[in-house]
Enzyme design. Structure first.
Site, PDB file in Angstrom:
ATOM      1  N   GLU A  39       0.828  -1.214   0.000  1.00  0.00           N
ATOM      2  CA  GLU A  39       0.000   0.000   0.000  1.00  0.00           C
ATOM      3  C   GLU A  39       0.858   1.259   0.000  1.00  0.00           C
ATOM      4  O   GLU A  39       0.518   2.249  -0.640  1.00  0.00           O
ATOM      5  CB  GLU A  39      -0.964   0.010   1.195  1.00  0.00           C
ATOM      6  CG  GLU A  39      -2.111  -0.986   1.079  1.00  0.00           C
ATOM      7  CD  GLU A  39      -3.032  -0.714  -0.118  1.00  0.00           C
ATOM      8  OE1 GLU A  39      -3.015   0.394  -0.663  1.00  0.00           O
ATOM      9  OE2 GLU A  39      -3.752  -1.655  -0.513  1.00  0.00           O
ATOM     10  N   GLY A  83      10.314   7.168  -6.580  1.00  0.00           N
ATOM     11  CA  GLY A  83       9.795   8.526  -6.361  1.00  0.00           C
ATOM     12  C   GLY A  83       9.123   8.703  -5.009  1.00  0.00           C
ATOM     13  O   GLY A  83       8.959   7.750  -4.241  1.00  0.00           O
ATOM     14  N   TYR A 122      -6.290   6.370   4.560  1.00  0.00           N
ATOM     15  CA  TYR A 122      -6.479   5.362   3.513  1.00  0.00           C
ATOM     16  C   TYR A 122      -5.708   4.084   3.838  1.00  0.00           C
ATOM     17  O   TYR A 122      -6.266   2.979   3.811  1.00  0.00           O
ATOM     18  CB  TYR A 122      -6.035   5.901   2.133  1.00  0.00           C
ATOM     19  CG  TYR A 122      -5.905   4.762   1.163  1.00  0.00           C
ATOM     20  CD1 TYR A 122      -7.035   4.175   0.609  1.00  0.00           C
ATOM     21  CD2 TYR A 122      -4.664   4.175   0.886  1.00  0.00           C
ATOM     22  CE1 TYR A 122      -6.947   3.064  -0.212  1.00  0.00           C
ATOM     23  CE2 TYR A 122      -4.561   3.066   0.071  1.00  0.00           C
ATOM     24  CZ  TYR A 122      -5.704   2.514  -0.477  1.00  0.00           C
ATOM     25  OH  TYR A 122      -5.615   1.402  -1.260  1.00  0.00           O
ATOM     26  N   ASP A 140      -9.353   4.454  -2.664  1.00  0.00           N
ATOM     27  CA  ASP A 140      -8.258   4.901  -3.531  1.00  0.00           C
ATOM     28  C   ASP A 140      -8.842   5.445  -4.839  1.00  0.00           C
ATOM     29  O   ASP A 140     -10.072   5.551  -4.989  1.00  0.00           O
ATOM     30  CB  ASP A 140      -7.247   3.764  -3.766  1.00  0.00           C
ATOM     31  CG  ASP A 140      -7.811   2.658  -4.657  1.00  0.00           C
ATOM     32  OD1 ASP A 140      -9.007   2.721  -5.014  1.00  0.00           O
ATOM     33  OD2 ASP A 140      -7.054   1.742  -5.004  1.00  0.00           O
ATOM     34  N   CYS A 199     -18.647  -1.578 -19.465  1.00  0.00           N
ATOM     35  CA  CYS A 199     -19.859  -1.838 -18.684  1.00  0.00           C
ATOM     36  C   CYS A 199     -20.472  -3.209 -19.002  1.00  0.00           C
ATOM     37  O   CYS A 199     -21.076  -3.825 -18.135  1.00  0.00           O
ATOM     38  CB  CYS A 199     -20.887  -0.734 -18.918  1.00  0.00           C
ATOM     39  SG  CYS A 199     -20.273   0.897 -18.472  1.00  0.00           S
TER      40      CYS A 199
HETATM   41 FE1  SF4 Z   1     -18.267   1.315 -14.112  1.00  0.00          FE
HETATM   42 FE2  SF4 Z   1     -19.854   0.644 -16.140  1.00  0.00          FE
HETATM   43 FE3  SF4 Z   1     -19.653  -0.926 -13.999  1.00  0.00          FE
HETATM   44 FE4  SF4 Z   1     -20.915   1.408 -13.827  1.00  0.00          FE
HETATM   45  S1  SF4 Z   1     -21.521  -0.328 -15.076  1.00  0.00           S
HETATM   46  S2  SF4 Z   1     -19.438   0.586 -12.362  1.00  0.00           S
HETATM   47  S3  SF4 Z   1     -19.674   2.661 -15.205  1.00  0.00           S
HETATM   48  S4  SF4 Z   1     -18.013  -0.432 -15.465  1.00  0.00           S
END
Ligand code: SF4
Length: 345
Positions: A39, A83, A122, A140, A199
């Site tokens: 991390e 870095g 975090y 994150d 998606c």
């Molecule tokens: Fe991301 Fe698409 Fe999943 Fe929504 S549906 S969390 S925009 S990948």
């Protein structure tokens, strides 16, 4: 997102999780030392860049006691190139604090973890959840992006951070918070990609408000960034007859504290005149200006470093010579490696 959706995400994680050297095998609890080290290394750094450093550290210092016993200089040398060197100094200070205060074992609560050097909210949440199975919610950059899209949060960053945290906490399950956090990280890294989210492959697509509204790729929105200021400096590469070049150690505190550098002027807003710069040279010599300055970008500013080269010998406190083949073993930050490459060809 409801709890069934958290279950869908965990089921996806069981199939699609990334195989990373700091992760435990499925069903096992991760080693807190590995989680902490990874991390810290992953802050502002990609997985691909951090991985070889992580493997080297683990091989050289297999536990916190070994890291605590190492000289800081050795840790900085092995960190060179990654870095954000304050992380390495804090890593070492933290190992020493854990050895002295906690018998060499990281404490298992967010509150106790946050008392340690270099561990902020975090990192404390990530270690508590992933290594100790506590209900904690690390947020994150990847998780931030997934949450913003899931809830179609249109407030620009960083103003949206409090809302993102609230939403992320609300969807964290009571059990398996560590796997949930890692699943969200992996979803952000492999499916909910910054420019073009995939998606159709997403286990959360059915409940994603950003997708439903057709705005997911444009999220998160960001407030306009201020231009980074530019600073100027002059670096002096002095070469001895045997090819060795002159180096020195930077002051322990501040930017690149404790790292090795080619002797240089301050880095300031106004460009240096040659007359002013030469007053700062480490030795009188026939200094020649190399054609293009070295450009380097730090978090808060761009640096334009003019490189001067000369042949000569000198000996002063706090400076030392290294031959080109020895430079790899020095704690030289990236900007100074660029200077050496430019000067030595
Ligand atoms: Fe991301 Fe698409 Fe999943 Fe929504 S549906 S969390 S925009 S990948």
């Amino acid at each position: 997102m409801s709890n069934p959706a958290a279950a869908q995400l965990l089921a996806w994680y069981a199939r699609a999780r990334r195989d990373l050297p700091w992760r435990a095998r499925p069903g096992r609890r991760a080693d807190p030392y590995r989680v902490w080290l990874s991390e810290i290394m992953l802050q502002q750094t990609t997985v691909a860049a951090a991985q070889p450093y992580f493997l080297r550290f683990i091989q050289r210092w297999p536990d916190i006691a070994a890291l605590a016993a190492a000289p800081l200089d050795e840790v900085l040398k092995d960190w060179a190139g990654l870095g954000y060197y304050a992380r390495a100094r804090n890593l070492h200070a933290c190992a020493r604090a854990v050895a002295a205060r906690h018998g060499g074992h990281l404490p298992d609560t967010e509150a106790a973890l946050r008392e340690l050097p270099g561990i902020g909210p975090y990192t404390a949440a990530a270690i508590a959840a992933i290594a100790f199975g506590r209900k904690a919610t690390p947020v994150d950059g990847n998780i931030e992006r997934v949450v913003v899209r899931l809830f179609a949060i249109e407030t620009p960053l960083p103003g949206a951070k409090a809302e993102i945290r609230r939403r992320a906490e609300a969807i964290t399950p009571e059990m398996e918070a560590g796997d949930f956090a890692q699943a969200m990280m992996d979803l952000g890294a492999t499916v909910c990609l910054p420019r073009a989210p995939l998606c159709e492959r997403c286990p959360l697509a059915g409940g994603c408000a950003g997708r439903a509204a057709g705005i997911a790729p444009s999220l998160p929105r960001k407030a306009a960034r201020k231009e980074r200021p530019r600073r100027h400096g002059v670096a002096f590469v002095l070469r001895r007859a045997d090819g060795a070049i002159l180096l020195r150690r930077r002051a322990p505190q501040g930017l690149l504290g404790g790292m090795t550098e080619v002797p240089s002027t301050d880095w300031r807003a106004e460009p240096w005149t040659m007359e002013d710069a030469l007053r700062e040279a480490p030795a009188p010599a026939e200094w020649r200006v190399l054609p293009e300055p070295v450009e380097h970008t730090f978090t808060h500013f761009h640096l334009s470093l003019t490189v001067l080269r000369a042949d000569g010998e000198t000996a002063r406190d706090g400076i030392f010579w290294r031959r080109p083949e020895e430079l790899a073993d020095e704690a030289l930050p990236s900007v100074m490696r660029k200077v050496c490459r430019r000067a030595l060809g």
